[in-house]
Design an enzyme around this catalytic site. Structure first.
Site, PDB file in Angstrom:
ATOM      1  N   HIS A 128      -6.772 -29.526  16.120  1.00 34.10           N
ATOM      2  CA  HIS A 128      -5.314 -29.697  16.328  1.00 34.10           C
ATOM      3  C   HIS A 128      -5.049 -31.151  16.700  1.00 34.10           C
ATOM      4  CE1 HIS A 128      -1.294 -27.984  17.843  1.00 34.10           C
ATOM      5  NE2 HIS A 128      -1.190 -29.313  17.888  1.00 34.10           N
ATOM      6  N   HIS A 174      -2.372 -34.761  16.119  1.00 38.07           N
ATOM      7  CA  HIS A 174      -1.206 -35.486  15.586  1.00 38.07           C
ATOM      8  C   HIS A 174      -1.619 -36.925  15.322  1.00 38.07           C
ATOM      9  CE1 HIS A 174       1.661 -32.272  16.720  1.00 38.07           C
ATOM     10  NE2 HIS A 174       0.773 -32.048  17.671  1.00 38.07           N
ATOM     11  N   LEU A 175      -1.618 -37.320  14.055  1.00 35.53           N
ATOM     12  CA  LEU A 175      -2.006 -38.698  13.718  1.00 35.53           C
ATOM     13  C   LEU A 175      -0.796 -39.603  13.545  1.00 35.53           C
ATOM     14  CD1 LEU A 175      -4.928 -38.108  11.181  1.00 35.53           C
ATOM     15  CD2 LEU A 175      -5.114 -39.082  13.476  1.00 35.53           C
ATOM     16  N   ARG A 176       0.417 -39.003  13.455  1.00 30.57           N
ATOM     17  CA  ARG A 176       1.633 -39.787  13.165  1.00 30.57           C
ATOM     18  C   ARG A 176       1.497 -40.448  11.790  1.00 30.57           C
ATOM     19  NH1 ARG A 176       3.503 -36.493  16.914  1.00 30.57           N
ATOM     20  NH2 ARG A 176       3.372 -37.259  19.052  1.00 30.57           N
ATOM     21  N   ASN A 236       4.188 -32.369  11.704  1.00 28.64           N
ATOM     22  CA  ASN A 236       5.534 -32.596  12.270  1.00 28.64           C
ATOM     23  C   ASN A 236       5.936 -34.073  12.224  1.00 28.64           C
ATOM     24  OD1 ASN A 236       3.662 -33.202  14.325  1.00 28.64           O
ATOM     25  ND2 ASN A 236       5.078 -32.671  15.969  1.00 28.64           N
ATOM     26  N   LYS A 259       1.646 -24.471   9.681  1.00 29.01           N
ATOM     27  CA  LYS A 259       2.029 -24.536  11.095  1.00 29.01           C
ATOM     28  C   LYS A 259       3.416 -23.947  11.307  1.00 29.01           C
ATOM     29  CE  LYS A 259       1.863 -25.746  15.426  1.00 29.01           C
ATOM     30  NZ  LYS A 259       1.475 -26.947  16.140  1.00 29.01           N
ATOM     31  N   HIS A 309       2.787 -22.516  17.301  1.00 26.31           N
ATOM     32  CA  HIS A 309       3.223 -23.102  18.574  1.00 26.31           C
ATOM     33  C   HIS A 309       3.852 -21.937  19.327  1.00 26.31           C
ATOM     34  CE1 HIS A 309       4.689 -26.356  21.286  1.00 26.31           C
ATOM     35  NE2 HIS A 309       5.425 -25.335  21.671  1.00 26.31           N
ATOM     36  N   HIS A 338      -3.079 -24.530  21.399  1.00 28.21           N
ATOM     37  CA  HIS A 338      -2.967 -25.049  22.774  1.00 28.21           C
ATOM     38  C   HIS A 338      -2.535 -23.980  23.779  1.00 28.21           C
ATOM     39  CE1 HIS A 338       1.142 -25.390  21.351  1.00 28.21           C
ATOM     40  NE2 HIS A 338       0.920 -26.475  20.679  1.00 28.21           N
ATOM     41  N   LEU A 390       3.881 -30.289  25.771  1.00 25.67           N
ATOM     42  CA  LEU A 390       4.348 -28.925  25.537  1.00 25.67           C
ATOM     43  C   LEU A 390       3.270 -28.136  24.811  1.00 25.67           C
ATOM     44  CD1 LEU A 390       8.060 -29.610  24.545  1.00 25.67           C
ATOM     45  CD2 LEU A 390       7.245 -28.357  26.566  1.00 25.67           C
ATOM     46  N   ASP A 417      -4.722 -31.515  20.516  1.00 27.82           N
ATOM     47  CA  ASP A 417      -3.276 -31.741  20.513  1.00 27.82           C
ATOM     48  C   ASP A 417      -2.965 -33.173  20.940  1.00 27.82           C
ATOM     49  OD1 ASP A 417      -0.654 -31.165  20.015  1.00 27.82           O
ATOM     50  OD2 ASP A 417      -0.275 -30.167  21.926  1.00 27.82           O
ATOM     51  N   HIS A 435       2.854 -41.007  21.851  1.00 28.16           N
ATOM     52  CA  HIS A 435       4.231 -41.522  21.770  1.00 28.16           C
ATOM     53  C   HIS A 435       4.194 -42.916  22.372  1.00 28.16           C
ATOM     54  CE1 HIS A 435       6.341 -37.745  20.764  1.00 28.16           C
ATOM     55  NE2 HIS A 435       5.413 -37.148  21.493  1.00 28.16           N
ATOM     56  N   ALA A 471       7.318 -35.374  24.830  1.00 27.53           N
ATOM     57  CA  ALA A 471       6.172 -34.539  25.212  1.00 27.53           C
ATOM     58  C   ALA A 471       4.946 -34.929  24.402  1.00 27.53           C
ATOM     59  CB  ALA A 471       6.505 -33.078  24.951  1.00 27.53           C
TER      60      ALA A 471
END
Ligand code: DOR
Ligand code: ZN
Length: 347
Positions: free
Chosen positions: A14, A16-18, A42, A100, A137, A175, A220, A248, A252, A264
């Site tokens: 899980h 997030h690489l952006r 996302n 997802k 989620h 998560h 979150l 996760d 940011h 978050a």
């Protein structure tokens, strides 16, 4: 005392690489440690089609520094309008490994998420037929529900009915943060698994208010009480194959965290496997780290175990207070703290 630990190279189930300018840094931190990662969709706009997932994958690979290997396992973002045919295309691509489900409004960039899961049932049936897992989620968005109860209420209102209604669907409860989630995963057999993050294993909700408001501890689902953290630690270190590593890691920019309305997410990738090693050692369960980090997830996804290894050595090092993040900076999880396990090499 163990002073060196060599394990099969782990995977992050899980992540997030952006996108854009930040990719060079995010990919580097993960690829140094992990062989593969399930990449969250996302983005803005979200990755909703196989074609977009293929293009995002190409951007990730283009950002991979020379000499490192890393396989991004792509996901699609489920919407109220994802057609069953898109699932079949995604599965046939060999590039998309999961879908997802964000309840609309539950978290970062979830505005285009699902408003009524029942409307998605034909699409979920196509997933059950193909074998494509659904990653959830697990939080309700009902503003009447206390933010600390949103996962437990999600289990009763959404997840249990879903598992009953779509029989062959494989699900990852992402998560997990509560003992209720751990109990459900334990009693549901092999079709329901869960990822556990380093922050939910190492912190309880007091960490949000330690000496003042701590925006870098906000993610979150939000951190929970100590009794819940203990349930997660027991699940992760138990050897139960239904629980596996998913950071996760969700960077940011610093100014978006240190804000009147902070985002978050915790950026754990720069020390992810090291943080898990600290925790497993503290629990006297270092010998179970490899199952959790390198085997259980691959087994669930039906993928081979990695052939390479990584080595961690017992050596103090301190995480930087901030790191580059495109044109901005980002504060990593455990910024400025000293860790006792250090990544030696990865081969
Ligand atoms: O803390 C979080 N950050 N939780 C999520 O579910 C999304 C993530 C993000 O993308 O920033
Ligand atoms: Zn996430």
């Amino acid at each position: 005392m163990t002073s060196q630990l060599t394990i099969t190279r782990p995977d992050d189930w899980h992540l997030h690489l952006r996108d854009g300018a930040a990719l060079r840094q995010t990919v580097l931190h993960s690829a140094r440690r992990f062989a593969r990662a399930i990449v969250m969709p996302n983005l803005r706009p979200p990755v909703t089609t196989t074609a977009e997932a293929e293009r995002y994958r190409a951007r990730i690979l283009a950002a991979l520094p020379e000499g490192l290997t890393f396989e991004p396992l792509m996901t699609l973002y489920l919407t109220d309008n994802t057609p069953p045919d898109e699932i079949r295309r995604a599965w046939a691509s060999g590039v998309v490994h999961a879908v997802k489900y964000y309840p609309a409004g539950a978290t970062t960039n979830s505005e285009n998420g699902v408003t009524d899961l029942r409307a998605c049932y034909p699409t979920l049936e196509a997933m059950a037929e193909t074998g494509m897992p659904l990653l959830v989620h697990g939080e309700v968005t009902d503003p009447q529900v206390d933010v600390f109860d949103r996962e437990a209420v999600f289990i009763d209102r959404i997840l249990v009915p879903l598992l009953r209604d779509i029989e062959g669907l494989n699900v990852v409860f992402e998560h997990v943060t509560t003992r209720e989630a751990v109990a459900l995963v334990r009693e549901s057999g092999r079709r329901l698994a869960a990822t556990i993050t380093p922050q939910h294993l190492s912190m309880n909700r007091n960490a949000l208010f330690e000496g003042g408001l701590r925006p870098h501890h906000y993610c979150l689902p939000v951190l929970k009480r100590e009794e819940h953290r203990r349930a997660l630690v027991e699940a992760a270190t138990s050897g139960d194959p239904s629980f596996f590593l998913g950071t996760d890691s969700a960077p940011h920019a610093r100014r978006h965290k240190e804000s009147a309305c902070g985002c978050a997410g915790m950026f754990s990738a720069p020390a992810a496997i090291e943080l898990y090693a600290e925790l497993f050692e503290r629990e006297g369960a270092l010998e179970r780290l490899e199952g959790f980090a390198s085997r259980h997830g691959a087994n669930f996804y039906g993928l081979p175990h990695n052939r390479e290894t990584i080595t961690l050595v017992k050596e103090s090092w301190s995480l930087p207070r901030e790191l580059a993040f495109g044109d901005e900076t980002v504060v990593p999880m455990a910024a400025g703290e000293t860790l006792s396990w250090k990544l030696k090499d990865s081969k």
